[in-house]
Scaffold this active site. Structure first.
Site, PDB file in Angstrom:
ATOM      1  N   TRP A 189       0.848  -1.185   0.000  1.00  0.00           N
ATOM      2  CA  TRP A 189       0.000   0.000   0.000  1.00  0.00           C
ATOM      3  C   TRP A 189       0.886   1.238   0.000  1.00  0.00           C
ATOM      4  O   TRP A 189       1.854   1.299   0.750  1.00  0.00           O
ATOM      5  CB  TRP A 189      -0.929   0.057   1.224  1.00  0.00           C
ATOM      6  CG  TRP A 189      -1.601   1.395   1.308  1.00  0.00           C
ATOM      7  CD1 TRP A 189      -2.616   1.848   0.521  1.00  0.00           C
ATOM      8  CD2 TRP A 189      -1.237   2.482   2.170  1.00  0.00           C
ATOM      9  NE1 TRP A 189      -2.911   3.149   0.840  1.00  0.00           N
ATOM     10  CE2 TRP A 189      -2.082   3.566   1.847  1.00  0.00           C
ATOM     11  CE3 TRP A 189      -0.267   2.649   3.168  1.00  0.00           C
ATOM     12  CZ2 TRP A 189      -2.000   4.800   2.499  1.00  0.00           C
ATOM     13  CZ3 TRP A 189      -0.179   3.880   3.818  1.00  0.00           C
ATOM     14  CH2 TRP A 189      -1.050   4.942   3.485  1.00  0.00           C
ATOM     15  N   GLU A 230      -3.119  -3.015  -2.392  1.00  0.00           N
ATOM     16  CA  GLU A 230      -4.257  -2.415  -1.672  1.00  0.00           C
ATOM     17  C   GLU A 230      -4.650  -1.061  -2.244  1.00  0.00           C
ATOM     18  O   GLU A 230      -3.841  -0.142  -2.307  1.00  0.00           O
ATOM     19  CB  GLU A 230      -3.889  -2.257  -0.182  1.00  0.00           C
ATOM     20  CG  GLU A 230      -4.999  -1.639   0.656  1.00  0.00           C
ATOM     21  CD  GLU A 230      -4.625  -1.505   2.137  1.00  0.00           C
ATOM     22  OE1 GLU A 230      -3.486  -1.862   2.510  1.00  0.00           O
ATOM     23  OE2 GLU A 230      -5.480  -1.015   2.909  1.00  0.00           O
ATOM     24  N   LYS A 232      -7.165   2.484  -2.458  1.00  0.00           N
ATOM     25  CA  LYS A 232      -7.710   3.454  -1.500  1.00  0.00           C
ATOM     26  C   LYS A 232      -8.444   4.552  -2.259  1.00  0.00           C
ATOM     27  O   LYS A 232      -8.158   4.811  -3.428  1.00  0.00           O
ATOM     28  CB  LYS A 232      -6.555   4.028  -0.669  1.00  0.00           C
ATOM     29  CG  LYS A 232      -6.996   4.873   0.496  1.00  0.00           C
ATOM     30  CD  LYS A 232      -5.894   5.017   1.542  1.00  0.00           C
ATOM     31  CE  LYS A 232      -6.345   5.964   2.632  1.00  0.00           C
ATOM     32  NZ  LYS A 232      -5.438   5.982   3.779  1.00  0.00           N
ATOM     33  N   ASP A 263      -9.730  -2.929   1.729  1.00  0.00           N
ATOM     34  CA  ASP A 263      -9.796  -2.390   3.084  1.00  0.00           C
ATOM     35  C   ASP A 263     -11.198  -1.805   3.263  1.00  0.00           C
ATOM     36  O   ASP A 263     -11.649  -0.990   2.452  1.00  0.00           O
ATOM     37  CB  ASP A 263      -8.712  -1.316   3.261  1.00  0.00           C
ATOM     38  CG  ASP A 263      -8.648  -0.753   4.663  1.00  0.00           C
ATOM     39  OD1 ASP A 263      -9.706  -0.362   5.199  1.00  0.00           O
ATOM     40  OD2 ASP A 263      -7.542  -0.672   5.225  1.00  0.00           O
ATOM     41  N   HIS A 266     -11.758   1.955   2.754  1.00  0.00           N
ATOM     42  CA  HIS A 266     -11.186   2.618   1.588  1.00  0.00           C
ATOM     43  C   HIS A 266     -12.170   2.866   0.457  1.00  0.00           C
ATOM     44  O   HIS A 266     -11.788   2.903  -0.707  1.00  0.00           O
ATOM     45  CB  HIS A 266      -9.984   1.819   1.075  1.00  0.00           C
ATOM     46  CG  HIS A 266      -8.799   1.925   1.976  1.00  0.00           C
ATOM     47  ND1 HIS A 266      -7.544   1.510   1.623  1.00  0.00           N
ATOM     48  CD2 HIS A 266      -8.679   2.429   3.232  1.00  0.00           C
ATOM     49  CE1 HIS A 266      -6.706   1.734   2.627  1.00  0.00           C
ATOM     50  NE2 HIS A 266      -7.374   2.274   3.607  1.00  0.00           N
ATOM     51  N   HIS A 290      -8.661  -6.137   4.600  1.00  0.00           N
ATOM     52  CA  HIS A 290      -8.265  -5.346   5.754  1.00  0.00           C
ATOM     53  C   HIS A 290      -9.559  -4.997   6.463  1.00  0.00           C
ATOM     54  O   HIS A 290     -10.258  -4.060   6.080  1.00  0.00           O
ATOM     55  CB  HIS A 290      -7.504  -4.081   5.332  1.00  0.00           C
ATOM     56  CG  HIS A 290      -6.029  -4.289   5.274  1.00  0.00           C
ATOM     57  ND1 HIS A 290      -5.129  -3.290   5.048  1.00  0.00           N
ATOM     58  CD2 HIS A 290      -5.298  -5.414   5.456  1.00  0.00           C
ATOM     59  CE1 HIS A 290      -3.902  -3.793   5.081  1.00  0.00           C
ATOM     60  NE2 HIS A 290      -3.984  -5.083   5.312  1.00  0.00           N
ATOM     61  N   ASP A 298     -12.251   7.169   6.802  1.00  0.00           N
ATOM     62  CA  ASP A 298     -11.384   5.998   6.993  1.00  0.00           C
ATOM     63  C   ASP A 298     -10.634   6.136   8.321  1.00  0.00           C
ATOM     64  O   ASP A 298      -9.433   6.304   8.364  1.00  0.00           O
ATOM     65  CB  ASP A 298     -10.398   5.951   5.808  1.00  0.00           C
ATOM     66  CG  ASP A 298      -9.426   4.793   5.918  1.00  0.00           C
ATOM     67  OD1 ASP A 298      -9.772   3.778   6.533  1.00  0.00           O
ATOM     68  OD2 ASP A 298      -8.304   4.915   5.395  1.00  0.00           O
ATOM     69  N   ASP A 300     -10.308   4.026  10.864  1.00  0.00           N
ATOM     70  CA  ASP A 300      -9.666   2.839  11.439  1.00  0.00           C
ATOM     71  C   ASP A 300     -10.039   2.599  12.894  1.00  0.00           C
ATOM     72  O   ASP A 300      -9.180   2.331  13.728  1.00  0.00           O
ATOM     73  CB  ASP A 300      -8.139   2.918  11.250  1.00  0.00           C
ATOM     74  CG  ASP A 300      -7.740   2.777   9.791  1.00  0.00           C
ATOM     75  OD1 ASP A 300      -7.864   1.675   9.258  1.00  0.00           O
ATOM     76  OD2 ASP A 300      -7.333   3.785   9.174  1.00  0.00           O
ATOM     77  N   ASP A 330      -7.027  -4.225  10.141  1.00  0.00           N
ATOM     78  CA  ASP A 330      -6.330  -2.952   9.967  1.00  0.00           C
ATOM     79  C   ASP A 330      -7.096  -1.857  10.694  1.00  0.00           C
ATOM     80  O   ASP A 330      -7.988  -1.229  10.121  1.00  0.00           O
ATOM     81  CB  ASP A 330      -6.185  -2.620   8.474  1.00  0.00           C
ATOM     82  CG  ASP A 330      -5.358  -1.350   8.259  1.00  0.00           C
ATOM     83  OD1 ASP A 330      -4.790  -0.834   9.245  1.00  0.00           O
ATOM     84  OD2 ASP A 330      -5.284  -0.879   7.106  1.00  0.00           O
TER      85      ASP A 330
HETATM   86  C1  RNT Z   1      -3.801   2.866   4.845  1.00  0.00           C
HETATM   87  C2  RNT Z   1      -3.921   1.411   4.576  1.00  0.00           C
HETATM   88  C3  RNT Z   1      -2.807   0.561   5.084  1.00  0.00           C
HETATM   89  C4  RNT Z   1      -2.329   0.959   6.458  1.00  0.00           C
HETATM   90  C5  RNT Z   1      -1.363  -0.002   7.080  1.00  0.00           C
HETATM   91  C6  RNT Z   1      -0.627   0.599   8.238  1.00  0.00           C
HETATM   92  O1  RNT Z   1      -4.935   3.555   4.571  1.00  0.00           O
HETATM   93  O2  RNT Z   1      -5.144   0.947   5.065  1.00  0.00           O
HETATM   94  O3  RNT Z   1      -3.173  -0.767   5.025  1.00  0.00           O
HETATM   95  O4  RNT Z   1      -3.389   1.141   7.349  1.00  0.00           O
HETATM   96  O5  RNT Z   1      -0.522  -0.504   6.129  1.00  0.00           O
HETATM   97 ZN    ZN Z   2      -5.442  -1.179   5.018  1.00  0.00          ZN
END
Ligand code: RNT
Ligand code: ZN
Length: 423
Positions: A189, A230, A232, A263, A266, A290, A298, A300, A330
């Site tokens: 990523w 990955e 986004k 993810d 994302h 993720h 986003d 997290d 994640d």
């Molecule tokens: C960032 C991505 C990625 C990170 C990690 C730390 O938006 O989701 O996966 O969160 O690699």
């Molecule tokens: Zn991620």
């Protein structure tokens, strides 16, 4: 007051739950047997707010960890100790997803020169735990990522540095896979993107494609190692344009037979990854998830048993995708106990899979096939009332981990004994 569970009542409740489910044609013993085989890849970075150990730099790359709960791991040994404690609170055998910035080099080796030996202690630790490891290149929190561009940079020197990092990471992942006898997935990523309207959306994507072609040119034995990429939608400071968008990486994954990483944070806020799984798996072999929880963006947040998490579990089970989808986590919350964050999120992810495994699938399919959507809806709603907690608690005790909330006391104790000495 938080009530403690007791083994006798768990033992008593289970046969009753088994009977209730059997009436719907569901075999609870089989469901927990299948659950025990599912490995979740725990992300090392919840343990120290995505800090890593290769520099003292602030987190960058458009991601943000907020909160200042005391007791964050300051060294790799502390982080491994926290993971030992956490893994003992989660039923099943799982994996560790490690970021390159957690290398133990004392900061003396730059990211493009990382070698498998810099991860020797991590690999030894995983071997001791009897678990596999996954890996991630770290394309952020580094001076050469300060302009917001890495593999798509218009500076050939910057691009080259990150290409070298990515190639180094592939070798490290391959080494991990071989050493641990378990396929290692290396996820890529990058943060590349722009805060405001680009004049040129095309050139950075062309450059990214070229960088990736160089990175992935060497084939690695897929029985020990696989690559994932990955996508986004936006990040902090890349609100208007992200080079590695979903379309970009989906196309690249299809064309190059790579694993795509979805993810949950994302995509647009009302767009869900649960609905994408059955589509993308028509065109690619394997997916990496993720599992995350965005709140308005986003963000997290720690994963909970939300409707979307349940929908992800349902898709994996209903579609019989469990052997093609790697479930990774994640999220990073620095405002609560970090071991609790891992424990809550991983246990919630497992619960979502258990609920899906406890579905009377044949019956639901039959209602749907015959057009009896009324019964389908009624049954789906009724299932929420079945004694799933009794099955979960029984599973936890059978796996020799705390049932109910008993894990919380253990974490509080660890906080007193270990974490409180860190500040
Ligand atoms: C960032 C991505 C990625 C990170 C990690 C730390 O938006 O989701 O996966 O969160 O690699
Ligand atoms: Zn991620």
């Amino acid at each position: 007051m938080i009530p403690k569970t007791d083994d006798q009542s768990i033992e008593r409740a289970y046969p009753e739950a088994r009977e209730r489910y059997a009436a719907y044609g569901v075999d609870t013993d089989r469901a927990i047997q299948r659950l025990a085989d599912i490995a979740i890849s725990l992300h090392c970075w919840q343990g120290d707010d995505v800090g890593g150990f290769d520099s003292d730099r602030e987190l960058s790359g458009g991601i943000l960890s907020t909160g200042n709960y005391p007791g964050k791991a300051r060294t790799a040994d502390e982080l491994r100790g926290d993971l030992d404690k956490t893994l003992a609170l989660i039923p099943g055998t799982h994996r560790l997803s490690l970021h390159a910035m957690y290398a133990e080099t004392g900061g003396a080796v730059d990211r493009n020169a990382l070698q498998p030996e810099h991860f020797a202690s991590w690999i030894d630790w995983a071997r001791g735990q009897g678990i596999g490891m996954d890996f991630n290149g770290s394309f952020f929190s580094h001076p050469k990522a300060d302009e917001g561009f890495t593999l798509a940079s218009n500076d050939a020197g910057i691009r080259q540095f990150w290409i070298e990092h990515a190639i180094a990471c592939r070798k490290i992942g391959e080494h991990m896979g071989r050493e641990l006898g378990s396929v290692s997935i290396n996820n890529l990523w990058i943060p590349d993107g722009l805060k405001d309207m680009p004049a040129d959306r095309k050139a950075p994507r062309e450059r990214l494609r070229e960088s990736l072609d160089t990175i992935f040119a060497e084939k690695i034995d897929p029985t020990v190692y696989r690559d994932a990429i990955e996508s986004k939608l936006f990040g902090i400071g890349s609100e208007s344009y992200v080079v590695g968008s979903f379309e970009f990486y989906y196309g690249y994954a299809v064309a190059n037979e790579l694993i795509l990483c979805l993810d949950a944070g994302h995509f647009h806020p009302t767009e869900v990854i649960s609905d994408k799984i059955s589509s993308v798996l028509l065109y690619i072999d394997e997916l990496l998830l993720h599992v995350s929880r965005g709140v308005r963006w986003d963000s997290d947040h720690v994963v909970l048993l939300t409707d979307e998490l349940r929908a992800i579990g349902e898709e994996l089970v209903r579609g019989e995708f469990l052997d093609r989808v790697h479930v990774g986590l994640d999220f990073f919350d620095a405002s609560i106990n970090r071991l609790a964050a891992w424990t809550i999120g991983t246990r919630a992810t497992l619960k979502s899979l258990l609920l899906a495994l406890l579905e009377p699938r044949a019956q639901l399919m039959e209602f749907e096939a015959s057009g009896d959507f009324t019964s389908r809806l009624a049954l789906l709603e009724e299932l929420k009332q079945l004694p799933q907690g009794a099955v979960w608690d029984y599973h936890c005790r059978a796996q020799d981990v705390p049932a109910g909330l008993d894990w919380l006391d253990e974490i509080k104790q660890y906080e007193k004994d270990v974490l409180s000495a860190r500040d």
